[in-house]
Motif scaffolding. Structure first.
Motif, mmCIF file in Angstrom:
data_model
loop_
_atom_site.group_PDB
_atom_site.id
_atom_site.type_symbol
_atom_site.label_atom_id
_atom_site.label_comp_id
_atom_site.label_asym_id
_atom_site.label_seq_id
_atom_site.Cartn_x
_atom_site.Cartn_y
_atom_site.Cartn_z
ATOM 1 N N TYR A 1 47.899 -23.466 -24.432
ATOM 2 C CA TYR A 1 48.297 -24.871 -24.522
ATOM 3 C C TYR A 1 48.056 -25.598 -23.199
ATOM 4 N N MET B 1 47.611 -16.738 -28.926
ATOM 5 C CA MET B 1 48.769 -17.567 -29.256
ATOM 6 C C MET B 1 49.969 -16.734 -29.695
ATOM 7 N N PHE C 1 54.789 -28.626 -23.628
ATOM 8 C CA PHE C 1 55.990 -27.968 -24.147
ATOM 9 C C PHE C 1 56.571 -28.651 -25.378
ATOM 10 N N TYR C 2 56.316 -29.937 -25.557
ATOM 11 C CA TYR C 2 56.969 -30.633 -26.668
ATOM 12 C C TYR C 2 56.011 -31.091 -27.766
ATOM 13 N N ILE C 3 54.814 -31.548 -27.395
ATOM 14 C CA ILE C 3 53.877 -31.988 -28.438
ATOM 15 C C ILE C 3 52.476 -31.427 -28.145
ATOM 16 N N PRO C 4 52.378 -30.088 -28.117
ATOM 17 C CA PRO C 4 51.124 -29.474 -27.666
ATOM 18 C C PRO C 4 49.936 -29.732 -28.593
ATOM 19 N N ASN C 5 50.208 -30.106 -29.835
ATOM 20 C CA ASN C 5 49.094 -30.332 -30.755
ATOM 21 C C ASN C 5 48.846 -31.807 -31.032
ATOM 22 N N PHE C 6 49.567 -32.670 -30.322
ATOM 23 C CA PHE C 6 49.446 -34.104 -30.571
ATOM 24 C C PHE C 6 48.014 -34.595 -30.345
ATOM 25 N N PRO D 1 44.352 -31.283 -36.592
ATOM 26 C CA PRO D 1 44.863 -30.189 -37.425
ATOM 27 C C PRO D 1 43.761 -29.331 -38.050
ATOM 28 N N TRP E 1 50.519 -18.246 -25.521
ATOM 29 C CA TRP E 1 50.675 -19.606 -26.063
ATOM 30 C C TRP E 1 50.718 -20.621 -24.941
ATOM 31 N N ALA F 1 53.365 -31.400 -18.552
ATOM 32 C CA ALA F 1 54.332 -30.449 -19.112
ATOM 33 C C ALA F 1 54.953 -30.996 -20.397
ATOM 34 N N TYR F 2 55.187 -32.307 -20.418
ATOM 35 C CA TYR F 2 55.779 -32.918 -21.615
ATOM 36 C C TYR F 2 54.898 -32.644 -22.833
ATOM 37 N N PHE F 3 53.593 -32.823 -22.657
ATOM 38 C CA PHE F 3 52.678 -32.567 -23.772
ATOM 39 C C PHE F 3 52.620 -31.078 -24.109
#
Lengths: 427, 281
Positions: free
Chosen positions: A95, A84, A262-267, A271, A91, A258-260
């Motif tokens: 991802y 990462m 690049f923008y919310i990769p850990n959604f 945690p 990274w 790609a949306y996931f």
């Protein structure tokens, strides 16, 4: 692969030479160029191609990750973090791989629901369907073991809980669990064998995919009307028609992917998996990845003993049964009509099943207490009733709508009636 | 480190107790905390075009090294990474040189201490978790390398669905900010064990072993930013987000190019598809 007559004629000398020795170009031409597909396929039928793309993407990113990953409990967590932080574009690759697993499951669920909606499993496509179920099962095993590799808290405790299921099996349960773990608890031998299997299983999936596609090309595709291809006007050539449609669908799907990434990769992750595995600290809330949640809810819904079966074994049986029941769907559905388009009641129960499955997924993420338990029991009941009661009974009592005589007729009727594309083939 | 017979035994005990029920029991406890949900803050790195505010990261780093670093390690971050914060190579070398790290063995087989180099990682304040626990009332201060991604208060339905569209990915820094500014004197009837401090934002209980770490004016800022607890908390949360996700800016800027490409390519594919299918429909 296609059963029909081959129309391939090699044009060059080299082509003729090759064709007489290893007719690979002929196979490709017959399977992916001349191969006839029903002309009325909608976008729900593009997910087979999308799944193939995702399998390749997962294998490619996975192989690169394996070049940097170290399957040893002392260093696994930090080796992922090294990817990462320090590996060039690490990274991105990581991802892509972790979100790719989720996208793979989104696509497979759409693919399975499409099969259930249009009755794609019905004769003569039972083996095609069963091969698909095997792929799904292999995917689940692969994803579960892959989730253990980063060696975070959820990796460790998820592995502990899930391998614990096997102890519920009488007589051989403990032995199976120890075989899976390579010891008495999740530890370095577990991580090593999971890594080895996580690398192996995708290639087994690829092998079963070949059989799946082979079986598909023998029987031909179903279509939204559920009527078999009867005449030449019912079909179009795979290339360019299906190729370009699949390609467009793939690009749209890649945009979601790609949306996931690049923008919310850990959604879609948890945690707690950013905390290194600690055998002495149980997380407050052990949950599997989202794509397993419906089955997790079914597992925990069985809170009572049934005769000699205690609740633990009962839960495990229900969970495995929820997957096993898929294998016999071709024989549970007694309807003579294939597609839900002509089955008003089945259509209703199907959409209830979809909502119920999503609801089970949400329940799987809730603690198993209070009102959630009762809701999970109700939803589990409907899950099984859909297959074991509704499917066989509805096929006998339901009066289907009038079917068109052919795919071509369905398409032409739709056109003259000016019905929107989504409602196509209603007859 | 965590292996050996002791760990093995405890896993076995844990497993025996676990069955399938324990997960449910512990989950029940988890549902009560935190008592209050974090308030969403504005972050420069939020959204599709988010970038780190280098001034803020430098301030956050100052808070970390002057306050947090006394107890919290940051094992995965190297001094060379600080160039991301806008420091020059020489500045990074100077910062590293202020730290001492163990090296060796030397030619005679002895370990020795030397000034840190940019390639070294931040030295940990404690030699091992046992020492850390012994100095902190039995609670090990967690490592800070990934803390901003390792803590997130559950959003609940339907908020988590909206989060997909709003690209909410700042639960970690929101939590850190809420926790650092959330200590209260009055525990509102919650039981607060000896040596712990009530904080309704703490994720796993009503109180935690860490005393309120920040107070007004304790860190001097030289860029004119207010020296308040709120500002310190905000800055250190941003810094920790950077520590956890150092390539966030590259990720988002690459993402923009990828999305534009896919949308254009998708549009062309769609037109091609329509043209090819025109004679069929």
């Amino acid at each position: 692969m296609s059963a029909g007559h081959s129309t391939y004629t090699p044009k060059s000398g080299l082509g003729r030479w090759m064709d007489a020795r290893l007719p690979l170009p002929r196979l490709v031409y017959d399977s992916f160029v001349a191969y006839p597909v029903p002309r009325n396929l909608n976008y729900a039928y593009t997910f087979g191609g999308i799944l193939t793309l995702m399998l390749v993407a997962q294998i490619v990113t996975g192989i690169v990750l394996a070049m940097h990953y170290a399957a040893n409990t002392e260093v696994a967590f930090n080796s992922v973090e090294k990817i990462m932080r320090d590996v060039n574009s690490g990274w991105l690759i990581r991802y892509l791989h972790s979100n790719g697993a989720s996208m793979f499951f989104i696509a497979v669920y759409v693919h399975i629901f499409r099969g259930l909606y249009y009755g794609s499993y019905k004769a003569p496509r039972e083996l095609l369907w069963i091969l698909g179920c095997i792929i799904y099962l292999l995917m689940m095993a692969t994803a579960f073991m892959g989730y253990v590799l980063p060696w975070g808290q959820m990796s460790f405790w998820g592995a502990t809980v899930i391998t614990g299921f096997f102890t519920a099996i009488p007589v051989v349960g403990d032995w199976i669990q120890q075989l899976l773990l390579g010891g008495f608890a999740v530890d370095n031998p577990t991580l090593n064998r999971f890594f080895s299997l996580h690398y192996l299983l995708p290639f087994m999936i690829a092998g079963v995919v070949v059989l799946h596609v082979w079986a598909l090309h023998v029987t031909g595709q179903t279509n939204p009307t559920g009527i078999e291809v009867k005449q030449k006007t019912d079909t179009v050539a795979f290339t360019p028609y299906a190729t370009v449609k699949d390609a467009f669908a793939m690009v749209v799907f890649l945009a979601l992917f790609a949306y996931f990434v690049f923008y919310i990769p850990n959604f879609l992750g948890h945690p707690d998996n950013y905390i290194e595995a600690d055998a002495l600290k149980t997380p407050a809330h052990i949950v599997p990845e989202w794509y397993f949640l419906p089955f997790y809810a079914i597992l925990r819904a069985i809170t009572f003993n049934i005769g000699p079966i205690d609740s633990k074994l009962g839960g495990v049986l229900a969970m495995f049964g929820a997957i096993a029941v898929l294998f016999v769907v071709p024989w549970l559905d007694t309807s003579k009509v294939r597609s839900a388009v002509y089955r008003p009641w089945y259509k209703l129960f199907f959409w209830l099943f979809v909502i119920n499955a999503i609801f089970l997924g949400w329940l799987g993420s809730r603690p198993a207490e209070g009102v959630y338990v009762a809701m999970a029991q109700g939803a589990t009941l409907y899950y099984f009733a859909f297959f074991i009661v509704i499917m066989p009974v509805l096929g006998l009592v339901e009066t289907p709508r009038r079917l068109p005589n052919s795919i071509t007729e369905a398409v032409l009727e739709k056109k003259s009636a000016g019905v929107p594309a989504t409602e196509q083939a209603k007859g | 480190m965590r292996k050996g017979i002791f760990a093995m035994k405890s896993i076995l005990n844990g497993l025996a107790a676990l069955g399938l029920g324990l997960a449910a029991v512990t989950a029940a406890n988890a549902a009560e905390y935190p008592i209050k949900k974090p308030v969403e803050q504005d972050w420069s790195f939020a959204g599709p075009f988010g970038t780190y505010d280098k001034g803020q990261l430098q301030r956050g780093f100052k808070v970390y090294r002057e306050v947090c670093a006394a107890c919290h390690s940051m094992n995965l971050v190297a001094f060379r990474n600080l160039e991301d914060l806008g420091y020059s190579e020489a500045q990074v070398r100077a910062i590293a040189a202020e730290y001492e790290v163990e090296d060796g063995p030397d030619d005679s087989g002895d370990m020795f201490m030397r000034a840190a180099k940019p390639s070294d990682r931040f030295p940990a304040p404690f030699a091992n978790p046992q020492q850390a626990a012994a100095s902190n009332n039995g609670a090990v201060p967690p490592d800070f390398s990934l803390i901003a991604k390792a803590r997130a208060v559950e959003r609940g339905f339907p908020t988590f669905v909206f989060d997909i569209f709003t690209q909410y990915a700042e639960a970690g820094p929101d939590y850190i900010h809420a926790l650092l500014t959330g200590y209260e004197e009055d525990s509102h009837g919650h039981e607060v064990p000896e040596g712990t401090y009530y904080n309704p934002y703490f994720i796993s209980s009503a109180s935690l072993a860490m005393a309120p770490p920040l107070s007004e004016g304790m860190v001097t800022y030289d860029d004119g930013a207010p020296e308040t607890v709120d500002q310190y908390a905000r800055d250190v949360a941003a810094f920790l987000m950077w520590a956890a996700e150092p390539h966030l800016e590259a990720r988002k800027s690459t993402g923009f190019v990828v999305m534009v490409f896919l949308l254009l390519f998708g549009g062309l594919m769609y037109l091609t598809k329509r043209k090819i299918w025109a004679d069929v429909h």
